[in-house]
Design a protein around this motif. Sequence first.
Motif, short mmCIF file in Angstrom:
data_model
loop_
_atom_site.label_atom_id
_atom_site.label_comp_id
_atom_site.label_asym_id
_atom_site.label_seq_id
_atom_site.Cartn_x
_atom_site.Cartn_y
_atom_site.Cartn_z
N LEU A 625 30.10 48.51 35.94
CA LEU A 625 30.42 47.81 37.19
C LEU A 625 31.65 46.92 37.05
O LEU A 625 31.93 46.10 37.94
CB LEU A 625 29.22 46.97 37.62
CG LEU A 625 27.97 47.76 38.03
CD1 LEU A 625 26.78 46.82 38.22
CD2 LEU A 625 28.23 48.54 39.32
N GLU A 626 32.40 47.04 35.96
CA GLU A 626 33.62 46.26 35.81
C GLU A 626 34.61 46.63 36.90
O GLU A 626 34.78 47.81 37.24
CB GLU A 626 34.25 46.52 34.44
CG GLU A 626 33.49 45.89 33.28
CD GLU A 626 34.17 46.17 31.95
OE1 GLU A 626 34.42 45.20 31.22
OE2 GLU A 626 34.43 47.35 31.66
N GLY A 627 35.27 45.61 37.47
CA GLY A 627 36.26 45.84 38.51
C GLY A 627 35.68 46.03 39.89
O GLY A 627 36.43 46.15 40.87
N GLU A 629 33.25 44.98 43.32
CA GLU A 629 33.04 43.76 44.10
C GLU A 629 31.97 42.88 43.47
O GLU A 629 32.07 41.65 43.49
CB GLU A 629 32.65 44.15 45.54
CG GLU A 629 32.60 42.98 46.51
CD GLU A 629 32.27 43.43 47.92
OE1 GLU A 629 32.74 42.77 48.87
OE2 GLU A 629 31.53 44.42 48.07
N VAL A 630 30.96 43.52 42.90
CA VAL A 630 29.87 42.77 42.25
C VAL A 630 30.42 41.97 41.08
O VAL A 630 30.08 40.78 40.90
CB VAL A 630 28.77 43.73 41.77
CG1 VAL A 630 27.70 42.97 41.00
CG2 VAL A 630 28.15 44.46 42.95
N ALA A 631 31.30 42.59 40.27
CA ALA A 631 31.90 41.89 39.14
C ALA A 631 32.78 40.74 39.62
O ALA A 631 32.84 39.68 38.98
CB ALA A 631 32.71 42.87 38.29
N GLN A 632 33.45 40.92 40.76
CA GLN A 632 34.28 39.85 41.31
C GLN A 632 33.42 38.66 41.75
O GLN A 632 33.79 37.51 41.54
CB GLN A 632 35.10 40.38 42.50
CG GLN A 632 36.16 41.39 42.11
CD GLN A 632 36.82 42.04 43.32
OE1 GLN A 632 36.65 41.59 44.46
NE2 GLN A 632 37.57 43.11 43.06
N TRP A 633 32.28 38.96 42.37
CA TRP A 633 31.38 37.86 42.76
C TRP A 633 30.95 37.08 41.52
O TRP A 633 30.90 35.85 41.54
CB TRP A 633 30.13 38.40 43.46
CG TRP A 633 30.38 39.04 44.80
CD1 TRP A 633 31.41 38.79 45.64
CD2 TRP A 633 29.58 40.05 45.41
NE1 TRP A 633 31.31 39.56 46.76
CE2 TRP A 633 30.19 40.35 46.65
CE3 TRP A 633 28.42 40.73 45.05
CZ2 TRP A 633 29.67 41.31 47.51
CZ3 TRP A 633 27.90 41.67 45.91
CH2 TRP A 633 28.52 41.96 47.13
N HIS A 634 30.63 37.83 40.48
CA HIS A 634 30.18 37.16 39.26
C HIS A 634 31.29 36.29 38.67
O HIS A 634 31.05 35.16 38.23
CB HIS A 634 29.73 38.19 38.22
CG HIS A 634 29.40 37.59 36.89
ND1 HIS A 634 30.13 37.88 35.75
CD2 HIS A 634 28.46 36.67 36.51
CE1 HIS A 634 29.64 37.20 34.73
NE2 HIS A 634 28.62 36.46 35.17
N GLU A 635 32.53 36.80 38.66
CA GLU A 635 33.66 36.02 38.14
C GLU A 635 33.88 34.76 38.97
O GLU A 635 34.16 33.68 38.43
CB GLU A 635 34.92 36.89 38.14
CG GLU A 635 36.12 36.19 37.50
CD GLU A 635 37.33 37.10 37.40
OE1 GLU A 635 38.42 36.58 37.14
OE2 GLU A 635 37.17 38.32 37.60
#
Length: 675
Positions: A625-627, A629-635
């Motif tokens: 899931l890198e890159g 939208e889910v990873a962006q929320w986590h970042e």
Amino acid sequence: MSKRALTRAKTFLTRIRQNFIECFYANLAKMAEAKAVLSVLTPEQLDHLKHKQAAHLDFLLAPHTRRQDILELAAKLGTIHTLCGISPALLGEAYSIYRRLLIDSLDKALLRAYDRYHILLTTEMRLQDDKGAQLEAGQGVEEKYFSLLSTRLPVAGCVWPDVSAQGVDALGSLPGIKAVLLFRMNPSGELVVEHSGGPIGAGLTEQLKKTVSQPVVSAQSVFGNSVTGLAWRTRQKHSCPSYSTNPGSAPWRGMMEELGICSSISIPVSMEEEQVAVVLALFGAYPNQFETQRMQQFARSLQHRWEQMWMRCCFQRGSAVTEEQSCYLRDRLFSDGLRMYVQPIVNLRTGVLLEVEALVRIQDTNGTIIEPGSFLSLLGQNELDRLFHMGLEECLSLLERWQKEGYVVNLAINMPPTYLLNEDGPAWVESALHRHNIRPEQLTVELLETQMIDLTIQDIAIQKFKAIGVKIAIDDLGSGYSNLLRLSSLPFDIIKVDQGLLHNIRTAPLQTFSMVKSVLDMGSDFHELVIVEGLEDSDILEAIYHLGCRYGQGYGISPPMPSECFTDWYAAYRLKADARQYNTALVSDLGVLAYHWMSTHGGQSTSKHPLHTCLITHWLAVQGLEGTEVAQWHEQCHNGNNPAAASRKFVDWLVKRIVAAKEASALVDHQPEKI
């Protein structure tokens, strides 16, 4: 002199007898109350009654009848008449008719005035004796019925099998009661006899089993339209005035007549939720036995009393079983069938065993293991105490043997709430520990708190057990009654979180996390150890670990096992536990959600962990899931301008994913097998 007059008039009295009886019953039938009593009789029964009445007239007018004979027979007749629904007022009216007809008959007789006078005088005296003795006997019958209602209710905390069996036996001893059956519904929707009493209670139960193979309570079934079935379905009392004449009782007529049962009443006993708990059925030896206003009043009071009895009882609510099966299971348990299983409770962080909980089972003669839900609810207070003694003795023997093999194991065992009423209990437990060379601190007694036993009595008993050095656990916190004030005031060592709190962990995970974390925090504040039950799989184990739970129990660790399997299991589990590293990697969606929830719990807007060391960062990479939208929320939860909004999106995504997986699993479980 009166005897000679009666002897001289014998021929005349015999001649007028039949006409007298017909006139007597014709006059009775004009009275509404008497008509109701006579209407339930078949023509054959009415004819038999007239013959009995004629014989009684002969008896009263016989020259050699003694007063003592009249009083003895009247006592029997008074009991029968009362049970048939003849009230004192109706009995008085019947005697007035009887006297008037007799006077009219004697006035028409060709008798000397002297003889007529002495016959009337003797008859009047005998009728008064007869009437007085009948009324006294009838009053005695009523007193026996209603005095039963005034006996003391069982003390709170008694167990239902004891209380209900005693109640059935008491009812079965009442005059005119042929049988008493207590019906309860089993999981198949069938009403089965839980207890029977009365002279033919056992015989009626056997006949019912032969006649009704499946006593299902529905509008379409024969049993569902019986008096008992209707009482269950409508939650109202139902009665049968006469099995001989009631059209709806035709399916049962032959069986009841063979057993000498003429009438019945079925009384539903409701729980707090207005659901029917049991139906109490009384079967009478006489027609019309339960129809009078007085008997209906008795039935209403009896219903209220049994509902109070139900509310006062402390018992495990298992499924209903037949009386025969109940006897078999209890006999098997206390003969050679008791088996003690153990379920480990471990430290989730180290894998170290805290203790094993002892769990009772029955091993049937064919080797089948019977779970406690099938038999614990059948046991009375004395049987529960006996089971506790037997189970503890066997488990302490196990601990003693394991110690000799090099395993020092602590034991937790459930104590029935009613054992707190046993004044000798603490001393017995202490002596059992000494007999098996087990230190008191190795034993934890698990108590299920109950409102049914006086709190002062509970407190004193708990302090006595603490005084001998054993640990005390409050069991199933969250399952029902638990007073938080008592948790803070009583010396509990352990709080056990009921597995029911985790029931919705995959449908409402955040709410479940909040409840579990609250109990964990409370245990920490009270300096008490908290054990979470119901860790059924590795995903739940991971989630509960990240909520901060230290000790757990459940199928995800180990199902209950025979004691002889424990040492092998423990050796294998230590290797497995050492290999489990919850603090270095996340595996499940539930674990990720719990980890994130704890990181942002308490009003924090950003995660506690740096992005590069956060376990979720690694989990997203493993999931591919890198890159995204889910990873962006986590970042953004770590470094964004609005981490709270990002956290909500990430949490919502995880929750939907967990719920969807649960729903998909449920669909797979309910798919029909392919043929």
